[in-house]
Design a protein around this motif. Sequence first.
Motif, PDB file in Angstrom:
ATOM      1  N   TRP A 174     -22.497  13.919  22.734  1.00  0.00           N
ATOM      2  CA  TRP A 174     -22.284  13.232  24.016  1.00  0.00           C
ATOM      3  C   TRP A 174     -21.257  12.107  23.863  1.00  0.00           C
ATOM      4  O   TRP A 174     -20.513  11.811  24.802  1.00  0.00           O
ATOM      5  CB  TRP A 174     -23.608  12.689  24.565  1.00  0.00           C
ATOM      6  CG  TRP A 174     -24.530  13.778  25.057  1.00  0.00           C
ATOM      7  CD1 TRP A 174     -24.317  15.135  24.996  1.00  0.00           C
ATOM      8  CD2 TRP A 174     -25.809  13.600  25.674  1.00  0.00           C
ATOM      9  NE1 TRP A 174     -25.397  15.795  25.537  1.00  0.00           N
ATOM     10  CE2 TRP A 174     -26.322  14.883  25.959  1.00  0.00           C
ATOM     11  CE3 TRP A 174     -26.577  12.485  26.008  1.00  0.00           C
ATOM     12  CZ2 TRP A 174     -27.563  15.076  26.574  1.00  0.00           C
ATOM     13  CZ3 TRP A 174     -27.813  12.662  26.621  1.00  0.00           C
ATOM     14  CH2 TRP A 174     -28.299  13.948  26.899  1.00  0.00           C
ATOM     15  N   ALA A 175     -21.172  11.506  22.687  1.00  0.00           N
ATOM     16  CA  ALA A 175     -20.128  10.497  22.443  1.00  0.00           C
ATOM     17  C   ALA A 175     -18.764  11.182  22.462  1.00  0.00           C
ATOM     18  O   ALA A 175     -17.801  10.676  23.046  1.00  0.00           O
ATOM     19  CB  ALA A 175     -20.368   9.800  21.108  1.00  0.00           C
ATOM     20  N   ARG A 176     -18.677  12.349  21.836  1.00  0.00           N
ATOM     21  CA  ARG A 176     -17.419  13.104  21.824  1.00  0.00           C
ATOM     22  C   ARG A 176     -17.055  13.601  23.229  1.00  0.00           C
ATOM     23  O   ARG A 176     -15.922  13.477  23.668  1.00  0.00           O
ATOM     24  CB  ARG A 176     -17.565  14.312  20.878  1.00  0.00           C
ATOM     25  CG  ARG A 176     -16.334  15.211  20.833  1.00  0.00           C
ATOM     26  CD  ARG A 176     -16.641  16.535  20.160  1.00  0.00           C
ATOM     27  NE  ARG A 176     -17.649  17.283  20.921  1.00  0.00           N
ATOM     28  CZ  ARG A 176     -18.292  18.358  20.473  1.00  0.00           C
ATOM     29  NH1 ARG A 176     -18.047  18.808  19.260  1.00  0.00           N
ATOM     30  NH2 ARG A 176     -19.187  18.977  21.230  1.00  0.00           N
ATOM     31  N   ASP A 177     -18.036  14.170  23.935  1.00  0.00           N
ATOM     32  CA  ASP A 177     -17.741  14.848  25.209  1.00  0.00           C
ATOM     33  C   ASP A 177     -17.713  13.909  26.414  1.00  0.00           C
ATOM     34  O   ASP A 177     -17.062  14.215  27.412  1.00  0.00           O
ATOM     35  CB  ASP A 177     -18.775  15.956  25.467  1.00  0.00           C
ATOM     36  CG  ASP A 177     -18.754  17.013  24.373  1.00  0.00           C
ATOM     37  OD1 ASP A 177     -17.737  17.096  23.650  1.00  0.00           O
ATOM     38  OD2 ASP A 177     -19.757  17.745  24.218  1.00  0.00           O
ATOM     39  N   HIS A 178     -18.474  12.813  26.361  1.00  0.00           N
ATOM     40  CA  HIS A 178     -18.596  11.949  27.543  1.00  0.00           C
ATOM     41  C   HIS A 178     -18.282  10.481  27.261  1.00  0.00           C
ATOM     42  O   HIS A 178     -18.375   9.647  28.164  1.00  0.00           O
ATOM     43  CB  HIS A 178     -20.014  12.060  28.123  1.00  0.00           C
ATOM     44  CG  HIS A 178     -20.404  13.466  28.463  1.00  0.00           C
ATOM     45  ND1 HIS A 178     -19.877  14.147  29.539  1.00  0.00           N
ATOM     46  CD2 HIS A 178     -21.225  14.347  27.833  1.00  0.00           C
ATOM     47  CE1 HIS A 178     -20.376  15.378  29.565  1.00  0.00           C
ATOM     48  NE2 HIS A 178     -21.189  15.531  28.536  1.00  0.00           N
ATOM     49  N   GLY A 179     -17.997  10.167  25.999  1.00  0.00           N
ATOM     50  CA  GLY A 179     -17.647   8.779  25.679  1.00  0.00           C
ATOM     51  C   GLY A 179     -18.810   7.807  25.767  1.00  0.00           C
ATOM     52  O   GLY A 179     -18.623   6.600  25.936  1.00  0.00           O
ATOM     53  N   ILE A 180     -20.039   8.316  25.633  1.00  0.00           N
ATOM     54  CA  ILE A 180     -21.188   7.398  25.633  1.00  0.00           C
ATOM     55  C   ILE A 180     -21.184   6.582  24.338  1.00  0.00           C
ATOM     56  O   ILE A 180     -20.543   6.963  23.354  1.00  0.00           O
ATOM     57  CB  ILE A 180     -22.533   8.145  25.778  1.00  0.00           C
ATOM     58  CG1 ILE A 180     -22.756   9.120  24.596  1.00  0.00           C
ATOM     59  CG2 ILE A 180     -22.620   8.895  27.102  1.00  0.00           C
ATOM     60  CD1 ILE A 180     -23.796   8.702  23.623  1.00  0.00           C
ATOM     61  N   VAL A 190     -16.788   9.971  15.895  1.00  0.00           N
ATOM     62  CA  VAL A 190     -17.398   9.067  16.878  1.00  0.00           C
ATOM     63  C   VAL A 190     -18.118   7.893  16.199  1.00  0.00           C
ATOM     64  O   VAL A 190     -18.989   7.266  16.807  1.00  0.00           O
ATOM     65  CB  VAL A 190     -18.373   9.821  17.820  1.00  0.00           C
ATOM     66  CG1 VAL A 190     -17.613  10.801  18.706  1.00  0.00           C
ATOM     67  CG2 VAL A 190     -19.455  10.559  17.029  1.00  0.00           C
ATOM     68  N   GLU A 243     -21.307   8.528  32.278  1.00  0.00           N
ATOM     69  CA  GLU A 243     -19.991   7.897  32.413  1.00  0.00           C
ATOM     70  C   GLU A 243     -19.545   7.329  31.079  1.00  0.00           C
ATOM     71  O   GLU A 243     -20.374   6.984  30.230  1.00  0.00           O
ATOM     72  CB  GLU A 243     -20.063   6.802  33.472  1.00  0.00           C
ATOM     73  CG  GLU A 243     -20.200   7.424  34.859  1.00  0.00           C
ATOM     74  CD  GLU A 243     -20.307   6.408  35.977  1.00  0.00           C
ATOM     75  OE1 GLU A 243     -20.076   5.212  35.724  1.00  0.00           O
ATOM     76  OE2 GLU A 243     -20.621   6.842  37.099  1.00  0.00           O
ATOM     77  N   THR A 244     -18.248   7.234  30.884  1.00  0.00           N
ATOM     78  CA  THR A 244     -17.701   6.652  29.664  1.00  0.00           C
ATOM     79  C   THR A 244     -18.290   5.255  29.465  1.00  0.00           C
ATOM     80  O   THR A 244     -18.339   4.470  30.408  1.00  0.00           O
ATOM     81  CB  THR A 244     -16.157   6.549  29.758  1.00  0.00           C
ATOM     82  OG1 THR A 244     -15.658   7.852  30.026  1.00  0.00           O
ATOM     83  CG2 THR A 244     -15.563   6.022  28.462  1.00  0.00           C
ATOM     84  N   GLY A 245     -18.740   5.012  28.264  1.00  0.00           N
ATOM     85  CA  GLY A 245     -19.308   3.699  27.970  1.00  0.00           C
ATOM     86  C   GLY A 245     -20.790   3.577  28.284  1.00  0.00           C
ATOM     87  O   GLY A 245     -21.400   2.542  28.006  1.00  0.00           O
ATOM     88  N   ARG A 255     -18.687   4.787  18.062  1.00  0.00           N
ATOM     89  CA  ARG A 255     -19.481   4.834  19.295  1.00  0.00           C
ATOM     90  C   ARG A 255     -20.980   4.960  19.046  1.00  0.00           C
ATOM     91  O   ARG A 255     -21.789   4.655  19.920  1.00  0.00           O
ATOM     92  CB  ARG A 255     -19.033   6.021  20.170  1.00  0.00           C
ATOM     93  CG  ARG A 255     -17.528   6.137  20.348  1.00  0.00           C
ATOM     94  CD  ARG A 255     -17.185   7.071  21.486  1.00  0.00           C
ATOM     95  NE  ARG A 255     -17.430   6.432  22.759  1.00  0.00           N
ATOM     96  CZ  ARG A 255     -16.534   5.696  23.409  1.00  0.00           C
ATOM     97  NH1 ARG A 255     -15.347   5.528  22.920  1.00  0.00           N
ATOM     98  NH2 ARG A 255     -16.838   5.130  24.552  1.00  0.00           N
TER      99      ARG A 255
END
Length: 248
Positions: free
Chosen positions: A54-60, A84, A35-37, A87
């Motif tokens: 994963w930061a780019r694709d999922h907002g982690i 990113v 999930e984002t975040g 992030r």
Amino acid sequence: MDIPRIFNITESAHRIHNPITPEKLATLGAALRLETGARVLDLGSGSGEMLCTWARDHGIVGTGIDMSRLFTEQARRRAVELDVVDRVEFIHGDAAGHVSAGKVDVAACVGASWIGGGIAGTIELLARSLRAGGILLIGEPFWRRLPPTEEIARGCLANAISDFSTLPELLASFGRLGYDVVEMVLADQDGWDRYEAAKWLTMRRWLDANPDDELASEVRARLTSEPGRHATFTREYLGWGVFALMAR
Ligand code: SAH
């Protein structure tokens, strides 16, 4: 502080320092339903491809720790490239004993379980950073085909057949440690080629540019023998996968 220089030479052009491909890394990210975040800790983060994509694709949001100065710099550059930097953070250092300040949703060690002294120790270390109900990720080799002789195990750069398990044994061992296996993405032989064969061109170009380096003879010997060793042993006998675990 750094890893042995030979790895910084042979894997200088790798974005992923394991037999998992960019496609499979993306499959894993999607499989985990991030999930984002979501907060992710990555011990032995290499050149940062998992956290950055994963930061780019999922907002982690994530933190990676790696002992290679070169790989850590590459990870920071990749974060800039993928936009990113806000992030992800990459720390150059020894991840042994590293516990995050706050609890994370995903704690990972992908292909570096010596950091915790083996699988059980690494799971224990990661668990100290993980929130209740979080997911632990561990990337490990296993025997795709059980080597019939110790010589074949050594050809796969293992010390002995007993270094690794078969896949069913490995999965069972996670259960014995008190974990459910909740997902897995396995590498295949093409993935092994991406990891191993990519070293050959890197070694060749490095040799052409550094003929008088103190490691030139070692790199020359490796470049000569590695394609045959890989095709005979690793490619045939060794499997590899990332396993997602949740405490029972
Ligand atoms: N997880 C990354 C890198 C795997 S290769 C990927 O899949 O691409 C293993 C990594 O562990 C290398 O980047 C190496 O520099 C790092 N490493 C080895 N010993 C370490 C230690 N004690 N602490 C932190 N990183 C370490």
